[in-house]
Scaffold this motif. Structure first.
Motif, short mmCIF file in Angstrom:
data_model
loop_
_atom_site.label_atom_id
_atom_site.label_comp_id
_atom_site.label_asym_id
_atom_site.label_seq_id
_atom_site.Cartn_x
_atom_site.Cartn_y
_atom_site.Cartn_z
N VAL A 39 0.86 -1.18 0.00
CA VAL A 39 0.00 0.00 0.00
C VAL A 39 0.90 1.23 0.00
O VAL A 39 1.60 1.50 0.98
CB VAL A 39 -0.94 0.04 1.23
N VAL A 40 0.88 1.97 -1.10
CA VAL A 40 1.64 3.22 -1.20
C VAL A 40 0.76 4.33 -0.62
O VAL A 40 -0.38 4.52 -1.06
CB VAL A 40 2.01 3.53 -2.67
N ILE A 41 1.29 5.03 0.38
CA ILE A 41 0.55 6.07 1.08
C ILE A 41 1.15 7.42 0.70
O ILE A 41 2.36 7.62 0.80
CB ILE A 41 0.65 5.88 2.60
N HIS A 98 -11.89 8.14 2.13
CA HIS A 98 -10.47 7.90 1.85
C HIS A 98 -10.28 6.45 1.38
O HIS A 98 -9.66 5.64 2.08
CB HIS A 98 -9.61 8.18 3.08
N PRO A 99 -10.83 6.11 0.22
CA PRO A 99 -10.74 4.72 -0.23
C PRO A 99 -9.32 4.33 -0.63
O PRO A 99 -8.57 5.14 -1.17
CB PRO A 99 -11.67 4.69 -1.45
N ILE A 100 -8.99 3.10 -0.33
CA ILE A 100 -7.75 2.53 -0.86
C ILE A 100 -8.05 2.13 -2.30
O ILE A 100 -9.06 1.48 -2.58
CB ILE A 100 -7.30 1.32 -0.02
N VAL A 101 -7.17 2.53 -3.21
CA VAL A 101 -7.38 2.29 -4.64
C VAL A 101 -6.62 1.04 -5.06
O VAL A 101 -5.41 0.91 -4.80
CB VAL A 101 -6.89 3.51 -5.46
N TYR A 138 0.06 -7.62 -4.50
CA TYR A 138 -1.03 -6.81 -5.05
C TYR A 138 -0.81 -5.36 -4.61
O TYR A 138 -0.66 -5.10 -3.43
CB TYR A 138 -2.38 -7.32 -4.55
N VAL A 139 -0.84 -4.44 -5.56
CA VAL A 139 -0.47 -3.05 -5.29
C VAL A 139 -1.72 -2.18 -5.13
O VAL A 139 -2.64 -2.23 -5.96
CB VAL A 139 0.42 -2.49 -6.42
N PHE A 140 -1.69 -1.36 -4.07
CA PHE A 140 -2.77 -0.43 -3.75
C PHE A 140 -2.15 0.92 -3.42
O PHE A 140 -0.96 1.02 -3.12
CB PHE A 140 -3.56 -0.93 -2.53
N SER A 141 -2.99 1.95 -3.45
CA SER A 141 -2.53 3.28 -3.02
C SER A 141 -3.66 3.97 -2.27
O SER A 141 -4.83 3.64 -2.46
CB SER A 141 -2.07 4.12 -4.21
N VAL A 142 -3.27 4.93 -1.44
CA VAL A 142 -4.26 5.69 -0.69
C VAL A 142 -3.70 7.09 -0.45
O VAL A 142 -2.51 7.28 -0.22
CB VAL A 142 -4.63 5.00 0.65
N LYS A 143 -4.59 8.07 -0.57
CA LYS A 143 -4.25 9.47 -0.27
C LYS A 143 -4.87 9.81 1.08
O LYS A 143 -6.06 9.59 1.30
CB LYS A 143 -4.80 10.40 -1.36
#
Length: 144
Positions: A11-13, A66-69, A97-102
């Motif tokens: 998870v990239v934050i 703030h959904p995790i994408v 598995y790659v995710f991102s969140v802002k």
């Protein structure tokens, strides 16, 4: 010790100024990374991303705001030889598995598996993270 499945999440934050959160592992002072963790038996990758984000950083924001994408990317990497004992015999590769969140600026970070953290620029984060898959995810999913 329960063996890990060779499937995990990354998870990239990033915050509202595209500063990237990276953390220093407890077991290797030179190993900086984004949130990562094994997908548990019966768990879907997105749920693992939410769980790992909360476990490793204390960040538990409402999914509605703030959904995790899901970045729709699965990276495969060779498991570090020093860590093979954690996996079932014969495991050599891990699917990540790659995710991102802002997230909002200034959120308190509560570390549970790391010794330090930094909010850095995209370029600094890419230079500091240890794994290629983490570097690639930052490059692809953090705006310039």
């Amino acid at each position: 010790m329960q063996l890990k499945r060779p499937e995990s999440v990354l998870v990239v934050i990033r915050d509202e100024h595209n500063q990237v959160l990276i953390m220093q592992r407890e077991d290797d002072a030179n190993f900086w990374q984004s949130v990562t963790g094994t997908i548990e038996e019966g768990e879907i990758p997105l749920n693992a991303a939410y769980r790992e984000l909360a476990e490793e950083t204390g960040i538990a924001l409402p999914k509605s705001t703030h959904p995790i994408v899901d970045c729709r990317l699965v990276s495969q990497y060779e498991i570090r030889p020093a860590w093979l004992y954690r996996y079932p015999k014969g495991s050599q590769f891990n699917n990540e598995y790659v995710f991102s969140v802002k997230v909002p600026i200034g959120l308190p970070i509560v570390l549970t598996e790391h010794t330090d953290f930094e909010w850095t620029s995209k370029q600094e984060a890419m230079q500091k993270v240890w794994s290629r898959s983490n570097r690639d995810a930052i490059a692809l999913f953090v705006p310039d």
